[in-house]
Design an enzyme around this catalytic site. Structure first.
Site, PDB file in Angstrom:
ATOM      1  N   LYS A   1      -1.122  -1.175  -4.297  1.00 49.02           N
ATOM      2  CA  LYS A   1      -2.270  -0.245  -4.266  1.00 49.02           C
ATOM      3  C   LYS A   1      -1.647   1.129  -4.222  1.00 49.02           C
ATOM      4  O   LYS A   1      -1.033   1.510  -3.223  1.00 49.02           O
ATOM      5  CB  LYS A   1      -3.135  -0.480  -3.031  1.00 49.02           C
ATOM      6  CG  LYS A   1      -4.168   0.625  -2.825  1.00 49.02           C
ATOM      7  CD  LYS A   1      -4.897   0.433  -1.546  1.00 49.02           C
ATOM      8  CE  LYS A   1      -5.686   1.637  -1.058  1.00 49.02           C
ATOM      9  NZ  LYS A   1      -5.778   2.804  -1.891  1.00 49.02           N
TER      10      LYS A   1
ATOM     11  N   GLY B   1     -11.725   5.261  -1.264  1.00 48.49           N
ATOM     12  CA  GLY B   1     -12.509   5.606  -0.088  1.00 48.49           C
ATOM     13  C   GLY B   1     -13.858   6.232  -0.388  1.00 48.49           C
ATOM     14  O   GLY B   1     -14.694   6.324   0.511  1.00 48.49           O
TER      15      GLY B   1
ATOM     16  N   GLU C   1     -10.201  10.612  -7.454  1.00 44.13           N
ATOM     17  CA  GLU C   1     -10.371  11.730  -8.392  1.00 44.13           C
ATOM     18  C   GLU C   1      -9.698  11.413  -9.727  1.00 44.13           C
ATOM     19  O   GLU C   1      -9.908  12.125 -10.720  1.00 44.13           O
ATOM     20  CB  GLU C   1      -9.739  13.004  -7.811  1.00 44.13           C
ATOM     21  CG  GLU C   1     -10.365  13.500  -6.513  1.00 44.13           C
ATOM     22  CD  GLU C   1      -9.778  12.853  -5.251  1.00 44.13           C
ATOM     23  OE1 GLU C   1      -9.184  11.751  -5.362  1.00 44.13           O
ATOM     24  OE2 GLU C   1      -9.932  13.440  -4.176  1.00 44.13           O
TER      25      GLU C   1
ATOM     26  N   TYR D   1       0.864  -1.189   0.000  1.00 39.87           N
ATOM     27  CA  TYR D   1       0.000   0.000   0.000  1.00 39.87           C
ATOM     28  C   TYR D   1       0.896   1.233   0.000  1.00 39.87           C
ATOM     29  O   TYR D   1       1.509   1.564   1.009  1.00 39.87           O
ATOM     30  CB  TYR D   1      -0.882  -0.047   1.255  1.00 39.87           C
ATOM     31  CG  TYR D   1      -1.960   1.010   1.380  1.00 39.87           C
ATOM     32  CD1 TYR D   1      -2.169   1.988   0.410  1.00 39.87           C
ATOM     33  CD2 TYR D   1      -2.802   1.019   2.489  1.00 39.87           C
ATOM     34  CE1 TYR D   1      -3.172   2.932   0.549  1.00 39.87           C
ATOM     35  CE2 TYR D   1      -3.805   1.964   2.635  1.00 39.87           C
ATOM     36  CZ  TYR D   1      -3.979   2.916   1.669  1.00 39.87           C
ATOM     37  OH  TYR D   1      -4.968   3.865   1.817  1.00 39.87           O
TER      38      TYR D   1
HETATM   39  C1  LIG Z   1      -5.098   9.864   0.380  1.00 38.80           C
HETATM   40  C2  LIG Z   1      -6.331   9.051   0.514  1.00 38.80           C
HETATM   41  O1  LIG Z   1      -6.957   9.079   1.531  1.00 38.80           O
HETATM   42  N1  LIG Z   1      -6.675   8.305  -0.527  1.00 38.80           N
HETATM   43  C3  LIG Z   1      -7.855   7.504  -0.550  1.00 38.80           C
HETATM   44  C4  LIG Z   1      -8.759   7.978  -1.633  1.00 38.80           C
HETATM   45  O2  LIG Z   1      -9.816   7.078  -1.799  1.00 38.80           O
HETATM   46  C5  LIG Z   1      -9.314   9.321  -1.238  1.00 38.80           C
HETATM   47  O3  LIG Z   1     -10.036   9.207  -0.057  1.00 38.80           O
HETATM   48  C6  LIG Z   1     -10.203   9.856  -2.302  1.00 38.80           C
HETATM   49  O4  LIG Z   1      -9.485   9.932  -3.499  1.00 38.80           O
HETATM   50  C7  LIG Z   1     -10.769  11.215  -1.916  1.00 38.80           C
HETATM   51  O5  LIG Z   1      -9.756  12.177  -1.884  1.00 38.80           O
HETATM   52  C8  LIG Z   1      -7.578   6.056  -0.790  1.00 38.80           C
HETATM   53  O6  LIG Z   1      -6.512   5.864  -1.638  1.00 38.80           O
HETATM   54  C9  LIG Z   1      -7.436   5.393   0.552  1.00 38.80           C
HETATM   55  C10 LIG Z   1      -8.015   4.057   0.602  1.00 38.80           C
HETATM   56  O7  LIG Z   1      -8.324   3.469  -0.386  1.00 38.80           O
HETATM   57  C11 LIG Z   1      -8.219   3.472   1.905  1.00 38.80           C
HETATM   58  O8  LIG Z   1      -9.184   3.837   2.542  1.00 38.80           O
HETATM   59  O9  LIG Z   1      -7.416   2.654   2.321  1.00 38.80           O
END
Ligand SMILES: CC(=O)N[C@@H]([C@@H](O)[C@H](O)[C@H](O)CO)[C@@H](O)CC(=O)C(=O)O
Length: 309
Positions: free
Chosen positions: A167, A216, A200, A139
Protein backbone atom coordinates in the site's frame (compact mmCIF):
# COMPACT_ATOMS: atom_id res chain seq x y z
CA UNK A 1 -1.84 -15.11 -4.90
CA UNK A 2 -5.17 -16.90 -4.93
CA UNK A 3 -7.47 -14.02 -5.79
CA UNK A 4 -6.06 -10.69 -6.96
CA UNK A 5 -9.54 -9.41 -7.82
CA UNK A 6 -10.49 -8.96 -4.20
CA UNK A 7 -7.90 -6.19 -3.94
CA UNK A 8 -8.85 -4.38 -7.15
CA UNK A 9 -10.96 -1.30 -6.62
CA UNK A 10 -11.86 1.27 -4.02
CA UNK A 11 -10.97 0.37 -0.43
CA UNK A 12 -11.74 3.11 2.13
CA UNK A 13 -9.43 3.48 5.10
CA UNK A 14 -11.82 2.96 8.00
CA UNK A 15 -12.28 5.83 10.48
CA UNK A 16 -11.85 5.50 14.22
CA UNK A 17 -15.37 5.50 15.70
CA UNK A 18 -15.88 6.94 19.19
CA UNK A 19 -18.80 7.61 21.50
CA UNK A 20 -19.38 10.93 23.24
CA UNK A 21 -16.84 10.03 25.94
CA UNK A 22 -14.16 9.13 23.40
CA UNK A 23 -14.43 5.36 23.90
CA UNK A 24 -14.64 2.97 20.94
CA UNK A 25 -18.19 2.94 19.62
CA UNK A 26 -18.99 -0.58 18.47
CA UNK A 27 -22.32 0.68 17.15
CA UNK A 28 -20.49 3.37 15.18
CA UNK A 29 -18.10 0.82 13.70
CA UNK A 30 -20.95 -1.43 12.63
CA UNK A 31 -22.96 1.46 11.21
CA UNK A 32 -20.00 2.74 9.19
CA UNK A 33 -19.32 -0.77 7.87
CA UNK A 34 -22.95 -1.16 6.77
CA UNK A 35 -22.85 2.29 5.19
CA UNK A 36 -19.77 1.43 3.13
CA UNK A 37 -21.22 -1.91 2.05
CA UNK A 38 -24.31 -0.07 0.82
CA UNK A 39 -22.14 2.36 -1.13
CA UNK A 40 -20.59 -0.54 -3.07
CA UNK A 41 -16.92 -0.29 -2.11
CA UNK A 42 -14.63 -3.26 -2.60
CA UNK A 43 -13.30 -3.49 0.92
CA UNK A 44 -12.09 -1.68 4.01
CA UNK A 45 -8.67 -1.01 5.48
CA UNK A 46 -9.12 -1.21 9.23
CA UNK A 47 -6.88 0.30 11.89
CA UNK A 48 -4.58 2.33 9.63
CA UNK A 49 -3.84 6.05 9.80
CA UNK A 50 -7.51 7.01 9.50
CA UNK A 51 -8.25 4.40 12.14
CA UNK A 52 -5.94 6.35 14.49
CA UNK A 53 -4.09 3.11 15.16
CA UNK A 54 -1.28 4.66 17.12
CA UNK A 55 -3.75 6.23 19.56
CA UNK A 56 -5.60 3.00 20.33
CA UNK A 57 -4.82 0.16 22.73
CA UNK A 58 -4.42 -3.41 21.52
CA UNK A 59 -7.76 -4.46 23.06
CA UNK A 60 -9.55 -1.55 21.43
CA UNK A 61 -8.12 -2.46 18.05
CA UNK A 62 -9.35 -6.02 18.46
CA UNK A 63 -12.82 -4.75 19.38
CA UNK A 64 -12.94 -2.56 16.28
CA UNK A 65 -11.88 -5.38 13.96
CA UNK A 66 -14.37 -7.82 15.46
CA UNK A 67 -17.17 -5.29 14.97
CA UNK A 68 -16.16 -4.71 11.35
CA UNK A 69 -15.98 -8.45 10.69
CA UNK A 70 -19.42 -9.02 12.21
CA UNK A 71 -20.89 -6.90 9.40
CA UNK A 72 -18.38 -7.32 6.59
CA UNK A 73 -17.53 -11.01 6.50
CA UNK A 74 -18.29 -12.34 3.03
CA UNK A 75 -19.33 -8.90 1.78
CA UNK A 76 -16.11 -6.88 1.76
CA UNK A 77 -12.39 -7.50 1.46
CA UNK A 78 -10.99 -6.71 4.91
CA UNK A 79 -7.37 -5.69 5.35
CA UNK A 80 -6.41 -5.22 9.00
CA UNK A 81 -3.52 -2.93 9.80
CA UNK A 82 -1.85 -4.59 12.79
CA UNK A 83 1.34 -2.58 13.18
CA UNK A 84 2.10 -1.28 16.68
CA UNK A 85 5.33 0.25 17.77
CA UNK A 86 6.62 -3.01 19.20
CA UNK A 87 6.77 -6.50 17.78
CA UNK A 88 4.92 -8.35 20.53
CA UNK A 89 1.73 -6.24 20.31
CA UNK A 90 1.84 -6.37 16.50
CA UNK A 91 2.09 -10.17 16.60
CA UNK A 92 -0.83 -10.34 19.01
CA UNK A 93 -2.96 -8.26 16.65
CA UNK A 94 -1.80 -10.33 13.65
CA UNK A 95 -2.80 -13.57 15.39
CA UNK A 96 -6.15 -12.06 16.31
CA UNK A 97 -6.75 -10.76 12.78
CA UNK A 98 -6.17 -14.22 11.33
CA UNK A 99 -8.47 -15.76 13.93
CA UNK A 100 -11.38 -13.51 12.85
CA UNK A 101 -10.79 -14.30 9.17
CA UNK A 102 -9.46 -11.14 7.53
CA UNK A 103 -8.25 -11.26 3.94
CA UNK A 104 -4.89 -9.69 4.73
CA UNK A 105 -2.91 -8.01 7.45
CA UNK A 106 -0.83 -4.89 6.86
CA UNK A 107 1.79 -2.92 8.72
CA UNK A 108 3.78 0.27 8.73
CA UNK A 109 7.48 -0.07 9.57
CA UNK A 110 8.47 0.55 13.19
CA UNK A 111 8.31 4.29 13.91
CA UNK A 112 10.52 6.74 15.87
CA UNK A 113 13.83 4.83 15.98
CA UNK A 114 15.39 4.53 12.55
CA UNK A 115 16.17 0.85 12.53
CA UNK A 116 18.32 -1.07 10.03
CA UNK A 117 16.52 -2.83 7.21
CA UNK A 118 17.14 -6.29 8.65
CA UNK A 119 15.33 -5.22 11.83
CA UNK A 120 12.38 -3.83 9.88
CA UNK A 121 12.18 -7.04 7.85
CA UNK A 122 12.24 -9.10 11.04
CA UNK A 123 9.48 -6.95 12.56
CA UNK A 124 7.25 -7.55 9.51
CA UNK A 125 8.17 -11.24 9.17
CA UNK A 126 7.49 -11.88 12.85
CA UNK A 127 3.97 -10.54 12.57
CA UNK A 128 3.46 -12.41 9.30
CA UNK A 129 4.58 -15.61 11.09
CA UNK A 130 1.93 -14.94 13.74
CA UNK A 131 -0.70 -15.04 10.95
CA UNK A 132 0.82 -17.76 8.74
CA UNK A 133 -2.32 -18.36 6.66
CA UNK A 134 -3.00 -14.70 5.92
CA UNK A 135 -1.64 -12.48 3.15
CA UNK A 136 0.59 -9.55 4.14
CA UNK A 137 0.53 -6.00 2.83
CA UNK A 138 3.50 -3.65 3.35
CA UNK A 139 2.29 -0.15 4.26
CA UNK A 140 4.72 2.42 2.87
CA UNK A 141 3.97 5.88 4.27
CA UNK A 142 7.39 7.51 4.71
CA UNK A 143 6.11 11.03 5.44
CA UNK A 144 4.41 9.75 8.62
CA UNK A 145 6.38 6.63 9.55
CA UNK A 146 9.80 8.24 9.05
CA UNK A 147 11.10 5.23 7.12
CA UNK A 148 10.69 4.64 3.39
CA UNK A 149 10.35 1.28 1.69
CA UNK A 150 13.52 0.76 -0.35
CA UNK A 151 13.91 -1.71 -3.18
CA UNK A 152 16.36 -3.77 -1.15
CA UNK A 153 13.88 -4.00 1.74
CA UNK A 154 11.04 -4.91 -0.62
CA UNK A 155 13.16 -7.59 -2.29
CA UNK A 156 14.02 -9.00 1.12
CA UNK A 157 10.32 -9.07 2.05
CA UNK A 158 9.41 -10.77 -1.23
CA UNK A 159 11.21 -13.86 0.09
CA UNK A 160 8.16 -14.23 2.35
CA UNK A 161 5.44 -15.85 0.18
CA UNK A 162 2.68 -14.18 2.21
CA UNK A 163 3.77 -10.73 1.03
CA UNK A 164 1.30 -9.96 -1.75
CA UNK A 165 1.06 -6.19 -1.89
CA UNK A 166 2.36 -2.73 -1.09
CA UNK A 167 0.00 0.00 0.00
CA UNK A 168 1.95 2.95 -1.27
CA UNK A 169 1.30 6.31 0.34
CA UNK A 170 4.55 7.95 -0.78
CA UNK A 171 4.00 10.90 -3.09
CA UNK A 172 5.98 9.88 -6.24
CA UNK A 173 3.64 7.80 -8.39
CA UNK A 174 6.83 6.40 -9.96
CA UNK A 175 7.26 4.35 -6.74
CA UNK A 176 4.15 2.40 -7.70
CA UNK A 177 5.78 1.22 -10.92
CA UNK A 178 9.03 0.29 -9.17
CA UNK A 179 7.26 -1.75 -6.46
CA UNK A 180 5.01 -3.38 -9.02
CA UNK A 181 7.91 -4.36 -11.26
CA UNK A 182 9.75 -5.95 -8.33
CA UNK A 183 6.62 -7.78 -7.18
CA UNK A 184 5.89 -9.12 -10.64
CA UNK A 185 9.53 -10.19 -11.10
CA UNK A 186 9.26 -12.22 -7.89
CA UNK A 187 5.69 -13.50 -8.16
CA UNK A 188 4.72 -13.34 -11.82
CA UNK A 189 2.22 -11.18 -13.66
CA UNK A 190 -1.11 -10.89 -11.87
CA UNK A 191 0.28 -12.09 -8.56
CA UNK A 192 1.34 -8.86 -6.89
CA UNK A 193 -0.72 -5.81 -6.00
CA UNK A 194 0.16 -2.17 -5.40
CA UNK A 195 -2.44 0.14 -3.88
CA UNK A 196 -2.44 3.88 -4.49
CA UNK A 197 -2.24 5.79 -1.19
CA UNK A 198 -2.44 9.56 -1.85
CA UNK A 199 -6.10 10.19 -2.68
CA UNK A 200 -5.16 13.38 -4.52
CA UNK A 201 -3.40 11.12 -7.05
CA UNK A 202 -5.90 8.28 -7.34
CA UNK A 203 -6.16 8.65 -11.12
CA UNK A 204 -2.41 9.05 -11.67
CA UNK A 205 -1.68 6.11 -9.39
CA UNK A 206 -4.13 3.84 -11.20
CA UNK A 207 -2.84 4.95 -14.60
CA UNK A 208 0.77 4.12 -13.71
CA UNK A 209 -0.30 0.67 -12.55
CA UNK A 210 -1.89 0.64 -9.10
CA UNK A 211 -4.47 -2.15 -8.96
CA UNK A 212 -6.70 -0.24 -6.59
CA UNK A 213 -6.61 2.41 -3.94
CA UNK A 214 -6.76 2.60 -0.18
CA UNK A 215 -7.51 6.08 1.06
CA UNK A 216 -8.60 8.18 3.97
CA UNK A 217 -11.06 10.38 2.08
CA UNK A 218 -12.88 7.57 0.23
CA UNK A 219 -15.37 6.92 3.04
CA UNK A 220 -16.72 10.45 3.03
CA UNK A 221 -17.22 10.53 -0.74
CA UNK A 222 -17.02 6.94 -2.08
CA UNK A 223 -19.20 7.82 -5.05
CA UNK A 224 -16.42 10.00 -6.49
CA UNK A 225 -13.70 7.35 -6.24
CA UNK A 226 -16.00 4.61 -7.53
CA UNK A 227 -16.85 6.81 -10.50
CA UNK A 228 -13.16 7.61 -11.19
CA UNK A 229 -12.39 3.91 -11.03
CA UNK A 230 -15.23 3.01 -13.37
CA UNK A 231 -14.11 5.61 -15.91
CA UNK A 232 -10.53 4.36 -15.73
CA UNK A 233 -11.66 0.82 -16.37
CA UNK A 234 -13.32 2.06 -19.57
CA UNK A 235 -10.23 4.07 -20.56
CA UNK A 236 -12.05 7.37 -20.01
CA UNK A 237 -9.12 9.31 -18.59
CA UNK A 238 -10.53 12.81 -19.11
CA UNK A 239 -13.75 11.97 -17.27
CA UNK A 240 -11.82 10.38 -14.41
CA UNK A 241 -9.50 13.40 -14.20
CA UNK A 242 -12.41 15.85 -14.00
CA UNK A 243 -13.75 14.01 -10.93
CA UNK A 244 -10.25 13.82 -9.45
CA UNK A 245 -9.97 17.62 -9.66
CA UNK A 246 -13.24 18.00 -7.77
CA UNK A 247 -12.18 15.47 -5.12
CA UNK A 248 -8.87 17.30 -4.68
CA UNK A 249 -10.58 20.65 -4.14
CA UNK A 250 -12.80 19.01 -1.52
CA UNK A 251 -9.73 17.52 0.20
CA UNK A 252 -8.00 20.94 0.25
CA UNK A 253 -11.13 22.47 1.77
CA UNK A 254 -11.42 19.76 4.45
CA UNK A 255 -7.71 20.11 5.28
CA UNK A 256 -8.11 23.86 5.84
CA UNK A 257 -9.99 23.41 9.13
CA UNK A 258 -8.38 23.86 12.54
CA UNK A 259 -9.70 20.41 13.43
CA UNK A 260 -8.03 17.36 11.95
CA UNK A 261 -9.15 16.05 8.54
CA UNK A 262 -10.62 12.93 10.18
CA UNK A 263 -12.75 15.05 12.52
CA UNK A 264 -14.05 17.04 9.55
CA UNK A 265 -14.93 13.89 7.62
CA UNK A 266 -16.74 12.25 10.54
CA UNK A 267 -18.76 15.42 11.08
CA UNK A 268 -19.73 15.46 7.39
CA UNK A 269 -20.85 11.82 7.61
CA UNK A 270 -22.92 12.73 10.67
CA UNK A 271 -24.62 15.58 8.81
CA UNK A 272 -25.15 13.67 5.57
CA UNK A 273 -26.18 10.27 6.92
CA UNK A 274 -26.71 10.56 10.67
CA UNK A 275 -23.65 8.38 11.36
CA UNK A 276 -22.47 9.08 14.92
CA UNK A 277 -18.73 8.41 14.79
CA UNK A 278 -17.50 10.93 17.35
CA UNK A 279 -14.44 13.11 16.97
CA UNK A 280 -10.68 12.33 17.08
CA UNK A 281 -8.46 11.32 19.96
CA UNK A 282 -6.07 13.77 21.61
CA UNK A 283 -3.53 15.01 20.75
CA UNK A 284 -5.22 15.31 17.36
CA UNK A 285 -7.20 18.56 17.29
CA UNK A 286 -10.97 18.29 17.17
CA UNK A 287 -13.29 20.75 15.49
CA UNK A 288 -13.79 24.27 16.88
CA UNK A 289 -16.77 26.58 16.21
CA UNK A 290 -14.77 28.47 13.55
CA UNK A 291 -14.63 25.23 11.51
CA UNK A 292 -18.39 25.31 10.95
CA UNK A 293 -18.31 27.11 7.55
CA UNK A 294 -15.51 24.84 6.31
CA UNK A 295 -17.45 21.70 7.21
CA UNK A 296 -20.60 23.11 5.61
CA UNK A 297 -18.77 24.15 2.44
CA UNK A 298 -16.99 20.81 2.10
CA UNK A 299 -20.28 18.96 2.55
CA UNK A 300 -21.92 21.15 -0.10
CA UNK A 301 -19.00 20.52 -2.49
CA UNK A 302 -19.35 16.76 -1.99
CA UNK A 303 -23.09 16.91 -2.64
CA UNK A 304 -22.61 18.98 -5.81
CA UNK A 305 -19.88 16.64 -7.09
CA UNK A 306 -22.02 13.55 -6.46
CA UNK A 307 -25.04 15.15 -8.15
CA UNK A 308 -22.97 15.70 -11.30
CA UNK A 309 -22.02 12.02 -11.70
C1 LIG B 1 -0.40 10.63 4.31
C2 LIG B 1 -1.79 10.13 4.47
O1 LIG B 1 -2.39 10.33 5.49
N1 LIG B 1 -2.30 9.45 3.46
C3 LIG B 1 -3.63 8.94 3.46
C4 LIG B 1 -4.41 9.57 2.36
O2 LIG B 1 -5.65 8.93 2.22
C5 LIG B 1 -4.64 11.02 2.71
O3 LIG B 1 -5.36 11.11 3.89
C6 LIG B 1 -5.39 11.71 1.63
O4 LIG B 1 -4.68 11.58 0.43
C7 LIG B 1 -5.63 13.17 1.97
O5 LIG B 1 -4.42 13.88 1.97
C8 LIG B 1 -3.70 7.46 3.26
O6 LIG B 1 -2.71 7.00 2.42
C9 LIG B 1 -3.70 6.82 4.63
C10 LIG B 1 -4.57 5.66 4.72
O7 LIG B 1 -5.02 5.13 3.75
C11 LIG B 1 -4.90 5.18 6.04
O8 LIG B 1 -5.75 5.77 6.66
O9 LIG B 1 -4.30 4.21 6.48
Amino acid sequence: MKDIKKYQGVIPAFYACYDAEGNISVEGVKALTRHLIAKGVKGVYVGGSSGECIYQHVDERKTVLEAVMSEAKGKLTVIAHVGCNNTADSMELARHAESVGVDAIASIPPIYFHLPEYAIAKYWNDMSAAAPNTEFVIYNIPQLAGTALTMSLLNEMLKNPNVVAVKNSSMPTQDIQMFKDAGIAARGEGNFVVFNGPDEQFVSGRVIGADGGIGGTYAVMPELYLAMNAHLEKGEIAKARAIQYEADRIIYKMCSAHGNLYAVQKEILRRMYGLELGSVRAPMPGLIPEDEPIVAEAQAMIEVAIAKL
